[in-house]
Design a protein around this motif. Structure first.
Motif, PDB file in Angstrom:
ATOM      1  N   PHE A  36      -4.378   3.531   4.434  1.00 24.10           N
ATOM      2  CA  PHE A  36      -3.133   3.217   5.142  1.00 24.10           C
ATOM      3  C   PHE A  36      -3.229   3.625   6.604  1.00 24.10           C
ATOM      4  CE2 PHE A  36       1.187   3.698   6.544  1.00 24.10           C
ATOM      5  CZ  PHE A  36       1.887   2.687   5.896  1.00 24.10           C
ATOM      6  N   VAL A  37      -3.759   4.812   6.884  1.00 23.94           N
ATOM      7  CA  VAL A  37      -3.857   5.295   8.260  1.00 23.94           C
ATOM      8  C   VAL A  37      -4.823   4.425   9.068  1.00 23.94           C
ATOM      9  CG1 VAL A  37      -4.602   7.234   9.680  1.00 23.94           C
ATOM     10  CG2 VAL A  37      -3.214   7.642   7.661  1.00 23.94           C
ATOM     11  N   ASP A  38      -5.922   3.977   8.444  1.00 22.15           N
ATOM     12  CA  ASP A  38      -6.897   3.158   9.164  1.00 22.15           C
ATOM     13  C   ASP A  38      -6.375   1.751   9.451  1.00 22.15           C
ATOM     14  OD1 ASP A  38      -8.626   5.270   9.141  1.00 22.15           O
ATOM     15  OD2 ASP A  38      -9.711   4.599   7.350  1.00 22.15           O
ATOM     16  N   LEU A  44       0.825  -1.207   0.000  1.00 28.26           N
ATOM     17  CA  LEU A  44       0.000   0.000   0.000  1.00 28.26           C
ATOM     18  C   LEU A  44       0.863   1.262   0.000  1.00 28.26           C
ATOM     19  CD1 LEU A  44      -2.867   1.029   0.026  1.00 28.26           C
ATOM     20  CD2 LEU A  44      -2.874   0.898   2.509  1.00 28.26           C
ATOM     21  N   TYR A  45       1.956   1.249   0.741  1.00 27.83           N
ATOM     22  CA  TYR A  45       2.841   2.421   0.760  1.00 27.83           C
ATOM     23  C   TYR A  45       3.497   2.626  -0.608  1.00 27.83           C
ATOM     24  CZ  TYR A  45       6.176   5.837   2.521  1.00 27.83           C
ATOM     25  OH  TYR A  45       6.893   6.987   2.732  1.00 27.83           O
ATOM     26  N   ALA A  46       3.828   1.520  -1.285  1.00 28.44           N
ATOM     27  CA  ALA A  46       4.389   1.638  -2.636  1.00 28.44           C
ATOM     28  C   ALA A  46       3.367   2.236  -3.600  1.00 28.44           C
ATOM     29  CB  ALA A  46       4.844   0.266  -3.128  1.00 28.44           C
ATOM     30  N   GLN A  47       2.088   1.863  -3.448  1.00 25.80           N
ATOM     31  CA  GLN A  47       1.053   2.467  -4.289  1.00 25.80           C
ATOM     32  C   GLN A  47       0.924   3.965  -4.032  1.00 25.80           C
ATOM     33  OE1 GLN A  47      -2.644   0.326  -3.799  1.00 25.80           O
ATOM     34  NE2 GLN A  47      -1.698  -1.679  -4.190  1.00 25.80           N
ATOM     35  N   ILE A  48       1.057   4.368  -2.762  1.00 20.12           N
ATOM     36  CA  ILE A  48       0.968   5.796  -2.426  1.00 20.12           C
ATOM     37  C   ILE A  48       2.121   6.568  -3.049  1.00 20.12           C
ATOM     38  CG2 ILE A  48       1.093   7.437  -0.515  1.00 20.12           C
ATOM     39  CD1 ILE A  48      -0.410   5.401   1.182  1.00 20.12           C
ATOM     40  N   GLU A  49       3.327   6.041  -2.944  1.00 17.79           N
ATOM     41  CA  GLU A  49       4.482   6.723  -3.539  1.00 17.79           C
ATOM     42  C   GLU A  49       4.350   6.835  -5.050  1.00 17.79           C
ATOM     43  OE1 GLU A  49       7.798   4.472  -2.173  1.00 17.79           O
ATOM     44  OE2 GLU A  49       8.140   5.796  -0.449  1.00 17.79           O
ATOM     45  N   THR A  50       3.779   5.813  -5.667  1.00 13.05           N
ATOM     46  CA  THR A  50       3.584   5.871  -7.119  1.00 13.05           C
ATOM     47  C   THR A  50       2.518   6.895  -7.495  1.00 13.05           C
ATOM     48  OG1 THR A  50       4.177   3.527  -7.267  1.00 13.05           O
ATOM     49  CG2 THR A  50       3.070   4.485  -9.162  1.00 13.05           C
ATOM     50  N   ALA A  51       1.474   7.011  -6.683  1.00 11.29           N
ATOM     51  CA  ALA A  51       0.382   7.934  -7.008  1.00 11.29           C
ATOM     52  C   ALA A  51       0.755   9.388  -6.769  1.00 11.29           C
ATOM     53  CB  ALA A  51      -0.854   7.572  -6.197  1.00 11.29           C
ATOM     54  N   LEU A  52       1.582   9.656  -5.759  1.00  8.48           N
ATOM     55  CA  LEU A  52       1.938  11.037  -5.436  1.00  8.48           C
ATOM     56  C   LEU A  52       2.981  11.572  -6.409  1.00  8.48           C
ATOM     57  CD1 LEU A  52       2.100  10.936  -1.539  1.00  8.48           C
ATOM     58  CD2 LEU A  52       0.303  11.879  -2.976  1.00  8.48           C
ATOM     59  N   VAL A  78       2.393   9.578   6.361  1.00  4.26           N
ATOM     60  CA  VAL A  78       1.153   9.425   5.591  1.00  4.26           C
ATOM     61  C   VAL A  78       0.035  10.242   6.214  1.00  4.26           C
ATOM     62  CG1 VAL A  78      -0.574   7.764   4.825  1.00  4.26           C
ATOM     63  CG2 VAL A  78       1.826   7.152   4.750  1.00  4.26           C
ATOM     64  N   GLY A  79       0.006  10.347   7.548  1.00  6.99           N
ATOM     65  CA  GLY A  79      -1.012  11.166   8.202  1.00  6.99           C
ATOM     66  C   GLY A  79      -0.884  12.635   7.846  1.00  6.99           C
ATOM     67  N   LEU A  80       0.331  13.153   7.765  1.00 10.68           N
ATOM     68  CA  LEU A  80       0.531  14.552   7.359  1.00 10.68           C
ATOM     69  C   LEU A  80       0.063  14.769   5.922  1.00 10.68           C
ATOM     70  CD1 LEU A  80       4.057  15.251   8.915  1.00 10.68           C
ATOM     71  CD2 LEU A  80       1.820  16.003   9.768  1.00 10.68           C
ATOM     72  N   GLN A  81       0.374  13.836   5.050  1.00 10.73           N
ATOM     73  CA  GLN A  81      -0.088  13.971   3.669  1.00 10.73           C
ATOM     74  C   GLN A  81      -1.608  13.902   3.591  1.00 10.73           C
ATOM     75  OE1 GLN A  81       2.081  10.679   2.035  1.00 10.73           O
ATOM     76  NE2 GLN A  81       3.778  11.959   1.324  1.00 10.73           N
ATOM     77  N   LEU A  82      -2.211  13.077   4.423  1.00 13.54           N
ATOM     78  CA  LEU A  82      -3.665  12.992   4.438  1.00 13.54           C
ATOM     79  C   LEU A  82      -4.288  14.294   4.920  1.00 13.54           C
ATOM     80  CD1 LEU A  82      -6.283  11.380   4.148  1.00 13.54           C
ATOM     81  CD2 LEU A  82      -5.915  10.485   6.444  1.00 13.54           C
ATOM     82  N   ALA A  83      -3.723  14.907   5.968  1.00 19.40           N
ATOM     83  CA  ALA A  83      -4.243  16.195   6.447  1.00 19.40           C
ATOM     84  C   ALA A  83      -4.117  17.271   5.383  1.00 19.40           C
ATOM     85  CB  ALA A  83      -3.497  16.604   7.708  1.00 19.40           C
ATOM     86  N   GLU A  84      -3.003  17.268   4.670  1.00 15.55           N
ATOM     87  CA  GLU A  84      -2.822  18.243   3.587  1.00 15.55           C
ATOM     88  C   GLU A  84      -3.834  18.024   2.477  1.00 15.55           C
ATOM     89  OE1 GLU A  84       0.729  19.787   0.561  1.00 15.55           O
ATOM     90  OE2 GLU A  84       1.119  18.227   2.055  1.00 15.55           O
ATOM     91  N   LEU A 130      -2.254  14.641  -5.202  1.00 18.25           N
ATOM     92  CA  LEU A 130      -2.489  14.475  -3.771  1.00 18.25           C
ATOM     93  C   LEU A 130      -3.959  14.184  -3.487  1.00 18.25           C
ATOM     94  CD1 LEU A 130      -1.324  14.587  -0.917  1.00 18.25           C
ATOM     95  CD2 LEU A 130      -1.793  17.052  -0.912  1.00 18.25           C
ATOM     96  N   LEU A 131      -4.862  14.879  -4.169  1.00 23.22           N
ATOM     97  CA  LEU A 131      -6.282  14.629  -3.989  1.00 23.22           C
ATOM     98  C   LEU A 131      -6.664  13.227  -4.476  1.00 23.22           C
ATOM     99  CD1 LEU A 131      -7.813  18.056  -5.098  1.00 23.22           C
ATOM    100  CD2 LEU A 131      -7.552  17.175  -2.778  1.00 23.22           C
ATOM    101  N   ALA A 132      -6.066  12.783  -5.587  1.00 26.05           N
ATOM    102  CA  ALA A 132      -6.377  11.454  -6.105  1.00 26.05           C
ATOM    103  C   ALA A 132      -5.887  10.351  -5.174  1.00 26.05           C
ATOM    104  CB  ALA A 132      -5.769  11.284  -7.498  1.00 26.05           C
ATOM    105  N   ALA A 133      -4.792  10.622  -4.446  1.00 29.04           N
ATOM    106  CA  ALA A 133      -4.232   9.611  -3.547  1.00 29.04           C
ATOM    107  C   ALA A 133      -4.876   9.622  -2.170  1.00 29.04           C
ATOM    108  CB  ALA A 133      -2.728   9.823  -3.409  1.00 29.04           C
ATOM    109  N   GLN A 134      -5.856  10.470  -1.924  1.00 23.54           N
ATOM    110  CA  GLN A 134      -6.467  10.562  -0.603  1.00 23.54           C
ATOM    111  C   GLN A 134      -7.089   9.244  -0.147  1.00 23.54           C
ATOM    112  OE1 GLN A 134      -9.160  13.844  -0.146  1.00 23.54           O
ATOM    113  NE2 GLN A 134      -9.868  13.205   1.867  1.00 23.54           N
ATOM    114  N   PRO A 135      -7.825   8.466  -1.005  1.00 23.70           N
ATOM    115  CA  PRO A 135      -8.352   7.176  -0.525  1.00 23.70           C
ATOM    116  C   PRO A 135      -7.258   6.215  -0.072  1.00 23.70           C
ATOM    117  CG  PRO A 135      -9.461   7.849  -2.551  1.00 23.70           C
ATOM    118  CD  PRO A 135      -8.312   8.787  -2.355  1.00 23.70           C
ATOM    119  N   LEU A 136      -6.126   6.186  -0.785  1.00 23.74           N
ATOM    120  CA  LEU A 136      -5.028   5.321  -0.373  1.00 23.74           C
ATOM    121  C   LEU A 136      -4.446   5.768   0.962  1.00 23.74           C
ATOM    122  CD1 LEU A 136      -3.174   4.861  -3.788  1.00 23.74           C
ATOM    123  CD2 LEU A 136      -4.746   3.272  -2.670  1.00 23.74           C
TER     124      LEU A 136
END
Length: 489
Positions: A325-327, A299-307, A338-344, A315-321
């Motif tokens: 991850f946080v949940d 999942l973290y690799a998917q986030i890095e690829t999406a960002l 990942v939590g900081l990126q989610l807040a942003e 960043l908006l498109a990667a919000q579900p990922l």
């Protein structure tokens, strides 16, 4: 209708008689809730399918229960076994019991057939009534109890007459079941066969031959010419009967060899079944792999690829990922980042929604409330003069934000969001301006001794450019103090 025939309700007396207990107990006490049509009453192991389904209960339900009791008496177990009541009722409704001869090989085939008919799922396929069932059992008992001597010369004893026959009577249907030889003997006009239930003898109706008359001498006849007609072929006497049988007609238990094309079809069907099973297993495996939740690293690799750095849309498109991850992995070492990126991402999405709503707003018009007009007027300055817009939004909140019901006012909520967004925006935008003003103040301070005129011009320029800017008020005050010091006598 008994409704609950089972071994527990069959009592054996000391005299060897079987007593049926609890007969009619449901009708006797008028428990209509359990015995009316649509209800269920009885023991699950011996309950008829229509009774388990809540349909109309008839005397044929008792036939089914009796068949289950006979099955249990012979095999030592009920027709079906299940770990729960629901599964047992399902078996009674849809499953077929195994032949009783599997558990009790000594069971006569005729009795096995009667039990099978009693355990038919369709009530119409059982016996018409208990009387016919009783006569079938009695006919079976008599047929099985005949010693070999009574069946000598292919005779059976029916009633009081000893009658020849080429077949035995089926106990269920009044038809002749041929056992050997030619069926024409049993079906010839000279024989009439009655059902065994009628308790009448099967007899022959062929007329007896008349007695022969004494021969009278006749004169000799002239020799006739040879005839041209063919001589008729004499009728051969019927073959001698085969050895008699002492039981009902037996059905061959070993099936005949199937034709070659049936074997080919069976092989093809078997291969098709295996192929379909393999395809189904492959589909299940693919679905399982596709639906399997990813691990933390995946999942973290998917986030890095999406960002993508500097791309707010990514960043908006990667919000579900980010949320997933946080949940799922709150204790992962990468959860904080990942939590900081989610807040942003959430803040960016809120700003986008607010901007979209503000684009639909126009200049103040007559008929709007004072709060709405103040909000629209402050919003009008947001693009050309964000500082003025911030001051106006803050003034709106100061004036109307403390009134009763302000928390539920949509325009108050929008003004608070605008203030928060503008403060952050202006803080980011004025960071460079503040740094530049500080640098100019330092340069003017350095020129104070060598070139006081140039230093004075710098301070005056700072006051002129930023004197009305609230965010630069502290630096403007420093410039004014420097000017006062250079112009003092």
């Amino acid at each position: 209708i008994h409704r609950d025939i089972k071994p527990a309700n069959l009592l054996l007396s000391e005299a060897g008689e079987v007593k049926l207990s609890d007969f009619g107990i449901a009708r006797l006490f008028g428990n209509t809730r359990l015995t009316s049509d649509g209800g269920v009453l009885g023991t699950a192991e011996y309950m008829a399918p229509e009774q388990a389904d809540g349909r109309v209960v008839t005397d044929r339900c008792d036939q089914y229960s009796l068949g289950g009791v006979m099955y249990a008496l012979l095999s030592g177990r009920p027709p079906f076994r299940a770990p729960s009541l629901v599964e047992m009722l399902q078996l009674q409704r849809f499953a077929e019991p195994e032949p009783v001869r599997r558990y009790a090989p000594e069971t006569p085939i005729e009795l096995d057939q009667i039990i099978r008919q009693l355990l038919e799922k369709d009530p119409q396929k059982r016996f018409a009534n208990a009387l016919i069932l009783g006569r079938s059992l009695e006919s079976m008992r008599r047929g099985l109890s005949l010693p070999p001597s009574t069946a000598r010369d292919d005779f059976i004893l029916t009633g009081e007459a000893k009658v020849p026959t080429a077949g035995l009577i089926d106990p269920i249907s009044p038809t002749i079941a041929p056992t050997h030889g030619d069926e024409s003997i049993a079906n010839s006009p000279g024989h009439s066969v009655h059902h065994p239930y009628a308790q009448t003898a099967v007899h022959s109706e062929a007329p007896a031959s008349p007695p022969a008359k004494p021969a009278t001498p006749r004169p000799p006849r002239p020799v006739a010419k040879p005839s041209t007609k063919p001589t008729p072929t004499p009728v051969q006497p019927p073959a001698s009967p085969e050895p008699p049988v002492t039981r009902f007609v037996k059905v061959e238990e070993a099936p005949a060899a199937a034709p070659w094309h049936r074997e080919v079809w069976s092989t093809l069907i078997a291969w098709q079944t295996l192929l379909l099973a393999a395809m189904l297993a492959a589909i299940v495996a693919v679905l399982w792999y596709a639906l399997k939740p990813p691990s933390a690293d995946e999942l973290y690799a998917q986030i890095e690829t999406a960002l993508s750095p500097g791309d707010p849309n990514a960043l908006l498109a990667a919000q579900p990922l980010l949320e997933k991850f946080v949940d799922r992995f709150p204790d992962n070492p990468n959860a904080a980042a990942v939590g900081l990126q989610l807040a942003e991402a959430k803040e960016l999405r809120s700003q986008r929604q607010l901007e979209l709503k503000n684009r639909r707003l126009s200049r103040p018009t007559v008929g709007h409330s004072p709060v709405e007009r103040a909000y629209r007027e402050a919003l009008f300055y947001k693009t050309p003069d964000p500082d003025t817009a911030l001051v106006r939004f803050q003034a709106l909140l100061e004036l109307y934000g403390h009134e009763p019901g302000a928390a539920d006012n949509e325009w108050i909520r929008l003004a608070r969001a605008e203030v928060a967004a503008l403060e952050k925006q202006l803080a980011d935008d004025h960071a460079q301006d503040l740094a530049a003003i500080k640098a100019q103040l330092a340069a003017a301070e350095a020129q104070r001794a060598t070139d006081p005129a140039a230093a004075q011009k710098k301070w005056e320029a700072i006051v002129a450019l930023y004197g009305d800017k609230p965010w630069a008020a502290r630096l403007v005050d420093l410039a004014r103090q420097s000017l006062a010091g250079t112009t003092a006598p």
